[in-house]
Design a protein around this motif. Structure first.
Motif, PDB file in Angstrom:
ATOM      1  N   GLN A 167       0.491  -1.020  -0.449  1.00 52.71           N
ATOM      2  CA  GLN A 167       0.283  -0.218   0.130  1.00 52.71           C
ATOM      3  C   GLN A 167       0.476   1.384  -0.025  1.00 52.71           C
ATOM      4  N   ASP A 168       1.932   0.882   1.066  1.00 51.88           N
ATOM      5  CA  ASP A 168       2.596   2.481   0.751  1.00 51.88           C
ATOM      6  C   ASP A 168       4.011   2.324  -0.759  1.00 51.88           C
ATOM      7  N   ALA A 169       4.289   1.312  -1.588  1.00 49.62           N
ATOM      8  CA  ALA A 169       4.305   1.171  -1.937  1.00 49.62           C
ATOM      9  C   ALA A 169       3.545   2.065  -3.368  1.00 49.62           C
ATOM     10  N   ALA A 170       1.998   1.550  -3.303  1.00 49.02           N
ATOM     11  CA  ALA A 170       1.427   2.069  -4.256  1.00 49.02           C
ATOM     12  C   ALA A 170       1.170   3.565  -3.769  1.00 49.02           C
ATOM     13  N   GLU A 171       1.393   3.808  -3.477  1.00 48.29           N
ATOM     14  CA  GLU A 171       1.468   5.420  -3.010  1.00 48.29           C
ATOM     15  C   GLU A 171       2.503   6.518  -3.065  1.00 48.29           C
ATOM     16  N   GLY A 172       3.463   5.809  -3.471  1.00 52.96           N
ATOM     17  CA  GLY A 172       4.466   6.386  -3.549  1.00 52.96           C
ATOM     18  C   GLY A 172       5.956   6.845  -2.462  1.00 52.96           C
ATOM     19  N   ARG A 173       5.750   5.880  -1.329  1.00 60.36           N
ATOM     20  CA  ARG A 173       6.262   6.108  -0.025  1.00 60.36           C
ATOM     21  C   ARG A 173       7.004   4.538   0.068  1.00 60.36           C
ATOM     22  N   GLU A 174       8.571   5.086  -0.543  1.00 54.01           N
ATOM     23  CA  GLU A 174       9.823   4.000  -0.172  1.00 54.01           C
ATOM     24  C   GLU A 174       9.599   3.602   0.977  1.00 54.01           C
ATOM     25  N   VAL A 175       8.842   2.200   1.603  1.00 54.03           N
ATOM     26  CA  VAL A 175       9.399   1.895   2.835  1.00 54.03           C
ATOM     27  C   VAL A 175      10.156  -0.154   2.756  1.00 54.03           C
ATOM     28  N   SER A 176      10.895  -0.281   3.104  1.00 51.59           N
ATOM     29  CA  SER A 176      11.080  -1.707   3.342  1.00 51.59           C
ATOM     30  C   SER A 176      10.051  -2.465   4.134  1.00 51.59           C
ATOM     31  N   PHE A 177      10.278  -3.785   3.724  1.00 49.80           N
ATOM     32  CA  PHE A 177       9.280  -4.525   4.376  1.00 49.80           C
ATOM     33  C   PHE A 177       9.724  -4.888   5.873  1.00 49.80           C
ATOM     34  N   GLU A 178      10.820  -4.909   6.167  1.00 55.43           N
ATOM     35  CA  GLU A 178      11.575  -5.493   8.079  1.00 55.43           C
ATOM     36  C   GLU A 178      10.784  -3.772   8.596  1.00 55.43           C
ATOM     37  N   ASP A 179      10.995  -2.665   7.994  1.00 56.85           N
ATOM     38  CA  ASP A 179      10.703  -1.212   8.268  1.00 56.85           C
ATOM     39  C   ASP A 179       9.318  -1.461   9.308  1.00 56.85           C
ATOM     40  N   VAL A 180       8.400  -2.070   7.918  1.00 54.28           N
ATOM     41  CA  VAL A 180       7.143  -1.636   8.314  1.00 54.28           C
ATOM     42  C   VAL A 180       6.641  -2.789   9.261  1.00 54.28           C
ATOM     43  N   LYS A 181       7.079  -3.815   9.259  1.00 59.67           N
ATOM     44  CA  LYS A 181       6.750  -5.041   9.937  1.00 59.67           C
ATOM     45  C   LYS A 181       7.265  -4.284  11.585  1.00 59.67           C
ATOM     46  N   ALA A 182       8.326  -3.998  12.041  1.00 64.23           N
ATOM     47  CA  ALA A 182       8.558  -3.567  12.789  1.00 64.23           C
ATOM     48  C   ALA A 182       7.824  -2.240  13.471  1.00 64.23           C
ATOM     49  N   SER A 183       7.479  -1.670  13.057  1.00 65.41           N
ATOM     50  CA  SER A 183       5.690  -0.421  12.740  1.00 65.41           C
ATOM     51  C   SER A 183       5.177  -0.594  12.801  1.00 65.41           C
ATOM     52  N   VAL A 184       4.213  -2.533  12.244  1.00 64.05           N
ATOM     53  CA  VAL A 184       2.827  -2.484  11.485  1.00 64.05           C
ATOM     54  C   VAL A 184       3.436  -3.238  13.931  1.00 64.05           C
ATOM     55  N   GLU A 185       4.113  -4.127  13.990  1.00 60.24           N
ATOM     56  CA  GLU A 185       3.813  -4.458  15.313  1.00 60.24           C
ATOM     57  C   GLU A 185       4.059  -4.110  16.547  1.00 60.24           C
ATOM     58  N   ARG A 186       5.164  -2.419  17.009  1.00 62.08           N
ATOM     59  CA  ARG A 186       5.421  -1.424  17.472  1.00 62.08           C
ATOM     60  C   ARG A 186       3.918  -0.934  18.267  1.00 62.08           C
ATOM     61  N   ARG A 187       3.102  -0.482  17.178  1.00 64.20           N
ATOM     62  CA  ARG A 187       1.379   0.089  16.655  1.00 64.20           C
ATOM     63  C   ARG A 187       0.714  -0.938  17.843  1.00 64.20           C
ATOM     64  N   ASP A 188       0.653  -2.365  17.098  1.00 65.05           N
ATOM     65  CA  ASP A 188      -0.177  -2.997  17.159  1.00 65.05           C
ATOM     66  C   ASP A 188      -0.304  -3.110  19.264  1.00 65.05           C
ATOM     67  N   ARG A 189       1.167  -3.761  19.372  1.00 65.23           N
ATOM     68  CA  ARG A 189       1.652  -3.561  20.822  1.00 65.23           C
ATOM     69  C   ARG A 189       1.152  -2.630  21.946  1.00 65.23           C
ATOM     70  N   LEU A 190       1.401  -1.490  21.288  1.00 63.17           N
ATOM     71  CA  LEU A 190       1.020  -0.204  22.087  1.00 63.17           C
ATOM     72  C   LEU A 190      -0.490   0.129  21.561  1.00 63.17           C
ATOM     73  N   ASP A 191      -0.897   0.092  20.885  1.00 61.33           N
ATOM     74  CA  ASP A 191      -2.783   0.260  20.867  1.00 61.33           C
ATOM     75  C   ASP A 191      -3.067  -1.200  21.583  1.00 61.33           C
ATOM     76  N   SER A 192      -2.789  -2.327  22.031  1.00 64.00           N
ATOM     77  CA  SER A 192      -3.832  -3.017  22.665  1.00 64.00           C
ATOM     78  C   SER A 192      -3.483  -3.784  23.976  1.00 64.00           C
ATOM     79  N   THR A 193      -2.045  -2.648  24.815  1.00 62.24           N
ATOM     80  CA  THR A 193      -2.086  -2.237  25.793  1.00 62.24           C
ATOM     81  C   THR A 193      -2.286  -1.204  26.298  1.00 62.24           C
ATOM     82  N   ARG A 194      -2.730  -0.358  25.721  1.00 62.57           N
ATOM     83  CA  ARG A 194      -2.958   0.647  26.588  1.00 62.57           C
ATOM     84  C   ARG A 194      -4.468   0.488  27.677  1.00 62.57           C
TER      85      ARG A 194
END
Ligand code: DC
Length: 241
Positions: A167-194
């Motif tokens: 989705q990021d690539a389709a919308e022109g944002r250059e990102v690596s799979f590893e960075d996206v995975k780390a960002s997604v997991e971090r956000r889920d952890r924070l959202d689930s434990t607040r």
């Protein structure tokens, strides 16, 4: 015959489950409104960042959010987001906003403000169109606990990160799979434990694992669930009552 959705469909789950795309499709196909509550938290976060406020300073965050004029459109074909009149639909999808959105959305007073606005918008859309698909993290548990259909979408972290990267690539944002995975997991952890309204499935939500499903299949499944609840009753939009 055009079939109209009547009532509220509450869709919750972490990012990358296909929730947003399927929610928009379902709303479009059933002439319903669509509310992306994640976009509202993103607009609030952008307001905080633009005010130069530290996202972890709760008092300053609440003040910045109170001052901001935020609008999220409910047309599933054009769900634009505005901050103080400016179209910020692209600006709310940056990595800077991704990083700050979890601390901002963990502030109880921010949630109170946004939940009140979400309920107001939902009422308005129910009055005008009869049906709405609402996409978020706490819709079935907090925003509309009496929704006649609640679905909690899940998918493996790998699949979710792959979808977000594409989705990021389709919308022109250059990102690596590893960075996206780390960002997604971090956000889920924070959202689930607040402490306030953590991401969790309502007790009466239908669980749907989308790891092996295409967007068409997820949309069809949602439509089938809505039909099974008798929510696809109207023959044309506005015939719900
Ligand atoms: O759906 P999204 O990834 O655009 O949501 C962005 C963030 O907003 C998400 O990390 C958590 C927060 N959010 C929330 O706390 N409650 C909601 N109802 C929707 C989103």
């Amino acid at each position: 015959m055009v079939r109209a959705l009547c009532g509220v469909v509450a869709l919750d789950g972490p990012s990358g489950t296909g929730k947003t795309t399927a929610a928009r499709r379902l709303a479009t196909e059933s002439n319903a409104g669509y509310l992306d509550t994640g976009a509202m938290y993103r607009v609030a976060t952008l307001a905080v960042l633009r005010a130069g406020v530290d996202p972890t300073d709760a008092d300053a965050v609440v003040e910045a959010v109170r001052r901001a004029r935020m609008e999220v459109a409910t047309d599933p074909a054009a769900p634009t987001a505005r901050l103080d009149g400016e179209d910020v639909s692209a600006a709310i999808r940056t990595e800077e906003v991704n990083r700050a959105v979890s601390p901002v959305s963990a502030v109880a007073e921010v949630r109170e403000l946004l939940v009140a606005e979400q309920r107001r918008v939902i009422r308005e859309v129910l009055d005008s169109r009869g049906g709405i698909v609402v996409d978020g993290r706490d819709i079935g548990t907090v925003v509309t606990p009496d929704a006649p259909l609640k679905v909690f979408l899940t998918a493996s972290a790998d699949v979710r990160a792959r979808r977000r990267t594409a989705q990021d690539a389709a919308e022109g944002r250059e990102v690596s799979f590893e960075d996206v995975k780390a960002s997604v997991e971090r956000r889920d952890r924070l959202d689930s434990t607040r402490a306030t309204s953590p991401l969790r499935a309502a007790d009466d939500a239908v669980l749907l694992d989308t790891s092996e499903l295409t967007v068409d299949e997820v949309t069809a499944k949602l439509s089938e669930l809505a039909d099974g609840r008798g929510l696809l009753g109207g023959e044309v939009a506005g015939m719900c009552r």
